[in-house]
Motif scaffolding. Structure first.
Motif, PDB file in Angstrom:
ATOM      1  N   UNK A  17       0.807  -1.218   0.000  1.00 16.09           N
ATOM      2  CA  UNK A  17       0.000   0.000   0.000  1.00 16.09           C
ATOM      3  C   UNK A  17       0.838   1.264   0.000  1.00 16.09           C
ATOM      4  N   UNK A  18       2.157   1.116   0.100  1.00 16.78           N
ATOM      5  CA  UNK A  18       3.071   2.248   0.250  1.00 16.78           C
ATOM      6  C   UNK A  18       2.598   3.154   1.392  1.00 16.78           C
ATOM      7  N   UNK A  19       2.344   2.530   2.523  1.00 21.88           N
ATOM      8  CA  UNK A  19       1.764   3.225   3.666  1.00 21.88           C
ATOM      9  C   UNK A  19       2.594   2.921   4.906  1.00 21.88           C
ATOM     10  N   UNK A  20       3.109   3.973   5.525  1.00 24.92           N
ATOM     11  CA  UNK A  20       3.917   3.831   6.731  1.00 24.92           C
ATOM     12  C   UNK A  20       3.043   4.151   7.938  1.00 24.92           C
ATOM     13  N   UNK A  21       3.112   3.294   8.969  1.00 24.26           N
ATOM     14  CA  UNK A  21       2.311   3.480  10.160  1.00 24.26           C
ATOM     15  C   UNK A  21       3.087   3.060  11.390  1.00 24.26           C
ATOM     16  N   UNK A  22       2.545   3.402  12.535  1.00 23.58           N
ATOM     17  CA  UNK A  22       3.202   3.148  13.815  1.00 23.58           C
ATOM     18  C   UNK A  22       2.313   2.282  14.682  1.00 23.58           C
ATOM     19  N   UNK A  23       2.922   1.308  15.334  1.00 22.58           N
ATOM     20  CA  UNK A  23       2.189   0.486  16.293  1.00 22.58           C
ATOM     21  C   UNK A  23       2.755   0.763  17.688  1.00 22.58           C
ATOM     22  N   UNK A  24       1.854   0.970  18.621  1.00 18.27           N
ATOM     23  CA  UNK A  24       2.223   1.180  20.021  1.00 18.27           C
ATOM     24  C   UNK A  24       1.695  -0.027  20.791  1.00 18.27           C
ATOM     25  N   UNK A  25       2.602  -0.748  21.428  1.00 19.74           N
ATOM     26  CA  UNK A  25       2.237  -1.930  22.203  1.00 19.74           C
ATOM     27  C   UNK A  25       2.102  -1.518  23.664  1.00 19.74           C
ATOM     28  N   UNK A  37      -3.078   7.283  35.007  1.00 17.22           N
ATOM     29  CA  UNK A  37      -1.724   7.680  34.575  1.00 17.22           C
ATOM     30  C   UNK A  37      -1.353   6.973  33.279  1.00 17.22           C
ATOM     31  N   UNK A  38      -1.710   5.706  33.186  1.00 19.54           N
ATOM     32  CA  UNK A  38      -1.465   4.931  31.973  1.00 19.54           C
ATOM     33  C   UNK A  38      -2.175   5.558  30.780  1.00 19.54           C
ATOM     34  N   UNK A  39      -3.452   5.926  30.953  1.00 16.33           N
ATOM     35  CA  UNK A  39      -4.214   6.512  29.849  1.00 16.33           C
ATOM     36  C   UNK A  39      -3.703   7.902  29.475  1.00 16.33           C
ATOM     37  N   UNK A  40      -3.247   8.668  30.458  1.00 21.18           N
ATOM     38  CA  UNK A  40      -2.650   9.980  30.171  1.00 21.18           C
ATOM     39  C   UNK A  40      -1.394   9.795  29.326  1.00 21.18           C
ATOM     40  N   UNK A  41      -0.553   8.817  29.684  1.00 24.45           N
ATOM     41  CA  UNK A  41       0.665   8.547  28.915  1.00 24.45           C
ATOM     42  C   UNK A  41       0.331   8.036  27.520  1.00 24.45           C
ATOM     43  N   UNK A  42      -0.683   7.197  27.414  1.00 26.55           N
ATOM     44  CA  UNK A  42      -1.115   6.717  26.103  1.00 26.55           C
ATOM     45  C   UNK A  42      -1.578   7.887  25.241  1.00 26.55           C
ATOM     46  N   UNK A  43      -2.338   8.782  25.813  1.00 27.19           N
ATOM     47  CA  UNK A  43      -2.803   9.959  25.076  1.00 27.19           C
ATOM     48  C   UNK A  43      -1.620  10.790  24.588  1.00 27.19           C
ATOM     49  N   UNK A  44      -0.619  10.960  25.438  1.00 28.47           N
ATOM     50  CA  UNK A  44       0.573  11.722  25.057  1.00 28.47           C
ATOM     51  C   UNK A  44       1.281  11.060  23.874  1.00 28.47           C
ATOM     52  N   UNK A  45       1.422   9.731  23.929  1.00 27.81           N
ATOM     53  CA  UNK A  45       2.122   9.005  22.848  1.00 27.81           C
ATOM     54  C   UNK A  45       1.341   9.070  21.536  1.00 27.81           C
ATOM     55  N   UNK A  46       0.033   8.837  21.602  1.00 32.49           N
ATOM     56  CA  UNK A  46      -0.772   8.858  20.379  1.00 32.49           C
ATOM     57  C   UNK A  46      -0.805  10.263  19.796  1.00 32.49           C
ATOM     58  N   UNK A  47      -0.945  11.280  20.633  1.00 31.44           N
ATOM     59  CA  UNK A  47      -1.001  12.662  20.161  1.00 31.44           C
ATOM     60  C   UNK A  47       0.318  13.104  19.542  1.00 31.44           C
ATOM     61  N   UNK A  48       1.433  12.552  20.019  1.00 28.75           N
ATOM     62  CA  UNK A  48       2.755  12.941  19.510  1.00 28.75           C
ATOM     63  C   UNK A  48       3.165  12.156  18.272  1.00 28.75           C
ATOM     64  N   UNK A  49       2.415  11.136  17.914  1.00 31.93           N
ATOM     65  CA  UNK A  49       2.786  10.284  16.781  1.00 31.93           C
ATOM     66  C   UNK A  49       2.767  11.084  15.482  1.00 31.93           C
ATOM     67  N   UNK A  50       3.760  10.832  14.656  1.00 36.26           N
ATOM     68  CA  UNK A  50       3.859  11.489  13.355  1.00 36.26           C
ATOM     69  C   UNK A  50       3.165  10.693  12.244  1.00 36.26           C
ATOM     70  N   UNK A  51       2.840   9.442  12.538  1.00 36.66           N
ATOM     71  CA  UNK A  51       2.235   8.553  11.549  1.00 36.66           C
ATOM     72  C   UNK A  51       0.868   8.093  12.044  1.00 36.66           C
ATOM     73  N   UNK A  52       0.143   7.423  11.170  1.00 36.82           N
ATOM     74  CA  UNK A  52      -1.108   6.810  11.579  1.00 36.82           C
ATOM     75  C   UNK A  52      -0.789   5.726  12.604  1.00 36.82           C
TER      76      UNK A  52
END
Length: 176
Positions: A17-25, A37-52
């Motif tokens: 698909x010529x599509x670059x994406x990010x997976x967060x485990x 605290x976990x959900x706040x950190x998850x929100x920070x990581x997802x919001x800072x992501x440069x890719x889908x």
């Protein structure tokens, strides 16, 4: 508030698909005093992501009462989890296979859906044929999730097959 680290992240390229994406485990805390605290950190990581983004793992949180085999659920934690999912614009991928993804293996077992794959709508648009399968695996308390981003049929897990003709091969018995 304590900083809660997520398990890891990785960038992937879907060549077809010529599509670059990010997976967060993720591995959410079993101690629910740390869930926010976990959900706040998850929100920070997802919001800072440069890719889908695809977020996957053991969240240790329920979304719905039907996600547990008994009615012992914490509604405020469910609401908090669902609020964060909505705020981030994530969507849960439907899965086939095992209904529940976790069990405590007791005589009267509790079963829950704790493992999930959440995606941004952009990812789902690029990977329209994606599928998610929960695999029943004897001996594990969690059902592994198999995400296929390219086609609707994930490959079966590899199986070892013993071939009888190996017994006739020179050096086989010595090697084993």
């Amino acid at each position: 508030m304590d900083r809660v680290e997520l398990y890891g992240r990785m960038e992937l390229l879907e060549r077809a698909l010529n599509f670059k994406w990010e997976v967060i485990i993720v591995y959410g805390p079993a101690d629910h005093r740390r869930s926010e605290s976990f959900l706040v950190e998850l929100k920070r990581k997802v919001s800072a992501a440069q890719l889908s983004v695809v977020v996957s793992g053991d969240f240790n949180l329920l979304r719905f009462t039907k996600d547990k085999s008994n009615d012992l659920v914490n509604y405020p934690w469910m609401q908090m989890f669902n609020d964060y999912i909505a705020e981030l614009g994530l969507q849960e991928l439907d899965k086939v296979g095992a209904r529940f993804t976790w069990t405590n293996y007791e005589a009267d077992p509790t079963r829950s859906i704790l493992d999930r794959v959440l995606v941004l709508p952009e990812w789902e648009l690029h990977c329209r044929l994606a599928s998610l399968q929960a695999i029943t695996w004897i001996g594990l308390d969690h059902a592994p999730l198999l995400l296929s981003s390219e086609n609707g049929r994930p490959p079966p897990p590899p199986r070892f097959l013993f071939e009888m003709f190996w017994l006739n091969q020179n050096g086989f018995v010595e090697a084993v």
